[in-house]
Scaffold this active site. Structure first.
Site, short mmCIF file in Angstrom:
data_model
loop_
_atom_site.label_atom_id
_atom_site.label_comp_id
_atom_site.label_asym_id
_atom_site.label_seq_id
_atom_site.Cartn_x
_atom_site.Cartn_y
_atom_site.Cartn_z
N HIS A 1 47.51 60.91 0.92
CA HIS A 1 47.54 59.80 2.06
C HIS A 1 46.20 60.19 3.17
O HIS A 1 46.18 59.37 3.99
CB HIS A 1 48.88 59.89 2.81
CG HIS A 1 49.15 61.11 3.58
ND1 HIS A 1 49.65 62.30 2.96
CD2 HIS A 1 49.25 61.12 4.77
CE1 HIS A 1 49.82 62.97 3.89
NE2 HIS A 1 49.44 62.40 5.17
N ASP A 2 45.88 61.48 3.05
CA ASP A 2 44.65 61.79 4.03
C ASP A 2 43.35 61.60 3.14
O ASP A 2 42.44 62.01 3.81
CB ASP A 2 44.78 63.03 4.49
CG ASP A 2 46.10 63.21 5.44
OD1 ASP A 2 46.44 62.20 5.91
OD2 ASP A 2 46.51 64.36 5.52
N ASP B 1 58.92 65.42 4.13
CA ASP B 1 57.70 65.99 5.04
C ASP B 1 58.25 66.53 6.24
O ASP B 1 59.11 66.10 6.88
CB ASP B 1 56.96 64.93 5.03
CG ASP B 1 55.33 65.22 5.18
OD1 ASP B 1 55.19 66.21 5.93
OD2 ASP B 1 54.47 64.35 4.63
N ASP C 1 53.49 70.14 7.03
CA ASP C 1 52.19 69.45 7.58
C ASP C 1 51.74 70.50 8.55
O ASP C 1 52.26 71.24 9.39
CB ASP C 1 52.92 68.26 8.69
CG ASP C 1 51.76 67.51 9.15
OD1 ASP C 1 51.09 67.03 8.27
OD2 ASP C 1 51.47 67.67 10.32
N GLU D 1 50.73 72.54 3.97
CA GLU D 1 49.21 72.17 4.10
C GLU D 1 48.27 73.24 4.83
O GLU D 1 48.93 73.71 5.94
CB GLU D 1 49.30 70.98 4.82
CG GLU D 1 48.05 70.34 4.86
CD GLU D 1 47.79 68.99 5.90
OE1 GLU D 1 46.97 68.02 5.83
OE2 GLU D 1 48.62 69.07 6.80
#
Ligand code: NOJ
Length: 558
Positions: free
Chosen positions: A330-331, A101, A203, A254
Site C-alpha cells: 500500500h506504500d 497490522d 509498522d 517493516e
C-alpha cells in the site's frame, strides 16, 4: 529462553488487503470486513495461505488507519469486532491465516493514552510519549523531520512542551523506554491472539527506539537517527520472548534502513527477534541517492542494481534468516507501471515480475490487485488523497521550491503511495464493482478493461499465472530449499538465476525489457540433460536456448 515452534510461513504465500479499498458491502464508499469475508472464495481459489490486513482499528483516518485510537476496537467504518472475529473464523475454516497490522511506533493523537499524556507531567500516561522542552530560545528540541514533511516536533499548548512524531502531528510517537508502554502493547497483542490472529506485520518497528541524546541530524530530513536506535534489538527481543515465541505468532517487520549485510541481526533465528523483515533496499533502484528532493528524485530504474540487491539478500539470509519478498504494497506504486510496461505488454510484464519474485527463496507477498495486473492511475494533483503526498507537495514545491509542480506530479504518477490505493477492480460495472455508493477514492478509469471478471475469462489471465506460481511453491520443495545463483549479473535486461536442490536444477528467467534477446550468445549452461517447462508466460516456450521475447519469463528444469 523460549524457542520457536511452527514455521508455517516458510511455505506460505501471503496476500495483503488494504481494507478501505477492497470491497464495500454497505454502500458507504469504503471497503469493509464483510467485504473481505465475501471474497474468501476468491482468495482461496488464488491459493494464498494468509491475509495481512492493513489497520482496521478505531482511527480518525488521518493516515488511513496507521493512526490508531484504540487497538482493541474495529472502526465502525469497517464493521464491528464481531465481524472481525467472524472473518478470522471463516478464514481459518478455509485454511487461511490472518495477520494484523501492528503500529508499534505511534498512536493517533485521539488515543486515550495521548489525551491523558498531554494533560500533565505527572500522571500515569505522562511518559507514554516523547515530550521535550524547547531550546533556551523556545525553538524545537532538534532538527528532526517528519516523513510527511515539516518538523517532527509539535508544540502542545496544554502541556507546554513539544512532542515527537515521525509522521503526522496527529501520530505522536510512543515512548518505548517506558516499560508500561511495552506492557500495554503486549496486552493488546495477547488480546488479538485470543481472538485467533496468527501473526503481525509490524509498522516501522525499527523506529521504536530513539537516541536518548536526541542529537541533530546532519540534514533535517528523516535520516539515520530515526531508525535502528540504540535499544531497538533489545525491545524487539523482549517482545519476541513475551509474545511472539510463547504465543507462536508470526512476525514481519517493516525495516526501511536494513541492508542485506545486517538484516540477520533482526531475523536470525538465533537472535529471537523477528521472522522476516520488509527491506526498502531493492525498491530504491529508481531513486537518486542523497538528492535534496528525497524520494521524489527519480532516475531510470537500475536493473543491474535490482539483481545485485535481491541476490545479496538471498545469499546473506540463506542460512541465517528468511526473506520477505515483495514488489508492491500500500506504500508502493504498481510495479508494472513503475519499472515495466503497463500497456501493450501488461500481461507479459506482470507475469515476468511475478516469476522473478516467486522463484526466490522466502515468503512472497501479493498486494491486492497485483494478481490481475492493476496499474497506476494518472490523476490530477487534487484528485489524490494521501497525507504524505500533500505534505511533501507543501515541503518540496511550495516551501523549499526545489521541484516544480509538473516535476512533482510526474514523480507522483510513478511512485506515490496512492497509486496502489485505488479501489480494487472487480468487474466493469459501476465503480468497478467496489461499491454501490460514492467511492472514498477515485477508481482507476481503466477498470472497464482491467478487472477480476475480465482477467478470469481471458486466455492470458494473470490471476491464473499466480495460481500456478502459488501451487508450484506447494508442490515442489525447490523454491523453499534450493540454492541460489545469479546468472548474467551485468546484463541490463535479463533477470535470471539458478535454483538447485541436490542434482535438480531450475533456471528462472525474465526479460525485463521490450527487446528481443539472443540467449545463445549470453548464457552458458553445462550439462543440460533435459528441458522441462515448469511455468512460462509465452505458451510456445519449450527450451531455454532461444530468442527471448519482450517480458518473456519462464522456469525450466534442466
Ligand atoms: C508505514 C506504513 O506502511 C505507512 O502506510 C504509514 O504511513 C507509516 N508507516 C506510518 O505508520
Amino acid at each position: 529462553m523460549h524457542t520457536k515452534r511452527s514455521e508455517w510461513w516458510k511455505d506460505a504465500v501471503i496476500y495483503q488487503i488494504y481494507p478501505k479499498s477492497y470491497n464495500d458491502t454497505t454502500g458507504s464508499g469504503v471497503g469493509d470486513i464483510n467485504g473481505i469475508i465475501e471474497k474468501l472464495s476468491y482468495l482461496e481459489a488464488l491459493g494464498v495461505d494468509a491475509l495481512w490486513l492493513s489497520p482496521v482499528y478505531l482511527s480518525p483516518q488521518i493516515d488511513n488507519g496507521y493512526d490508531i485510537t484504540d487497538y482493541r476496537q474495529i472502526d465502525p467504518m469497517f464493521g464491528t469486532n464481531e465481524d472481525m472475529y467472524r472473518l478470522i473464523e471463516q478464514a481459518h475454516q478455509r485454511g487461511i491465516k490472518i495477520i494484523m497490522d501492528f503500529v508499534a511506533n505511534h498512536t493517533s493523537d485521539q488515543c486515550s493514552w495521548f489525551q491523558e499524556s498531554r494533560k500533565s507531567k505527572d500522571n500515569f500516561f505522562s511518559d507514554f510519549y516523547i515530550w521535550k522542552d524547547g531550546k533556551a530560545d523556545g525553538s524545537k528540541p532538534n532538527n528532526w523531520g517528519s516523513s510527511f514533511g515539516g518538523s517532527a516536533w509539535t508544540w502542545d499548548e496544554s502541556r507546554k512542551q513539544y512532542y515527537l512524531h515521525y509522521y503526522a502531528a496527529e501520530q505522536p510517537d510512543l515512548n518505548w523506554e517506558n516499560p508500561n508502554v511495552r506492557q500495554y502493547i503486549y496486552d493488546m497483542m495477547r488480546f488479538w491472539k485470543q481472538k485467533g490472529v496468527d501473526g503481525w506485520r509490524m509498522d516501522v518497528v525499527t523506529s521504536i527506539s530513539k537516541d536518548q541524546d536526541f542529537p541533530d541530524n546532519e540534514r533535517d530530513l528523516t535520516t539515520a537517527n530515526q531508525q535502528n536506535g540504540p535499544r531497538m534489538h533489545e525491545f524487539i527481543h523482549e517482545m519476541n520472548q513475551e509474545i511472539l515465541t510463547p504465543l507462536d505468532m508470526m512476525s514481519v517487520g517493516e525495516s526501511p534502513a536494513a541492508k542485506s549485510w545486517n538484516a540477520w541481526e533482526l531475523v536470525s533465528p538465533k537472535r529471537q527477534e523477528l521472522d522476516m523483515i520488509f527491506t526498502f533496499e531493492h525498491m530504491h533502484i529508481d531513486r537518486k541517492a542523497g538528492d535534496i528532493n528525497g524520494r521524489w528524485a527519480l532516475q531510470k530504474p537500475d536493473l543491474v542494481a535490482l539483481k545485485q540487491i535481491m541476490s545479496n539478500w538471498q545469499n546473506e539470509l540463506r542460512d541465517n534468516g528468511w526473506n520477505a519478498l515483495y514488489f508492491e504494497n500500500h506504500d508502493r506504486a504498481r510495479v508494472i507501471s513503475r519499472w515495466g510496461n503497463d500497456s501493450n505488454y501488461r500481461y507479459e510484464c506482470a507475469t515476468a515480475f511475478a516469476t522473478i519474485l516467486h522463484g526466490l527463496q522466502g515468503t512472497p507477498y501479493i498486494y491486492q490487485g497485483e494478481e490481475i495486473g492493476m496499474t497506476n492511475p494518472k490523476f490530477e494533483l487534487d484528485e489524490y488523497e494521501d497525507i504524505e503526498l500533500r505534505g511533501n507537495y507543501q515541503h518540496f514545491v511550495e516551501q523549499q521550491k526545489t521541484l516544480t509542480e509538473t516535476e512533482f506530479l510526474d514523480a507522483v504518477h510513478k511512485i506515490s503511495r496512492d497509486n496502489a490505493r485505488t479501489p480494487m477492480q472487480w468487474n466493469s460495472g459501476e465503480n468497478a464493482g467496489f461499491t454501490t455508493g460514492k467511492s472514498w477514492f477515485k477508481v482507476n478509469p481503466n477498470y472497464t478493461d482491467i478487472n477480476v471478471e475480465q482477467d478470469l475469462k481471458s486466455e492470458q489471465s494473470i490471476f491464473a499465472y499466480y495460481q500456478q506460481l502459488i501451487q508450484l511453491r506447494k508442490q515442489d520443495t525447490m523454491l523453499r530449499v534450493g540454492s541460489y545463483q545469479l546468472l548474467l549479473p551485468e546484463d541490463q535486461r535479463l533477470f535470471t538465476y539458478l535454483r538447485q536442490e541436490n542434482d535438480r536444477r531450475w533456471i528462472v528467467l525474465a526479460n525485463l525489457s521490450e527487446e528481443m534477446i539472443e540467449l545463445n550468445e549470453l548464457l552458458e549452461l553445462s550439462n543440460i540433460t533435459q528441458e522441462k517447462v515448469i511455468i512460462s508466460n509465452y505458451s510456445d516456450r519449450y527450451r531455454v536456448m532461444d530468442l527471448i521475447r519482450p517480458y518473456e519469463a519462464f522456469i525450466i528444469e534442466i
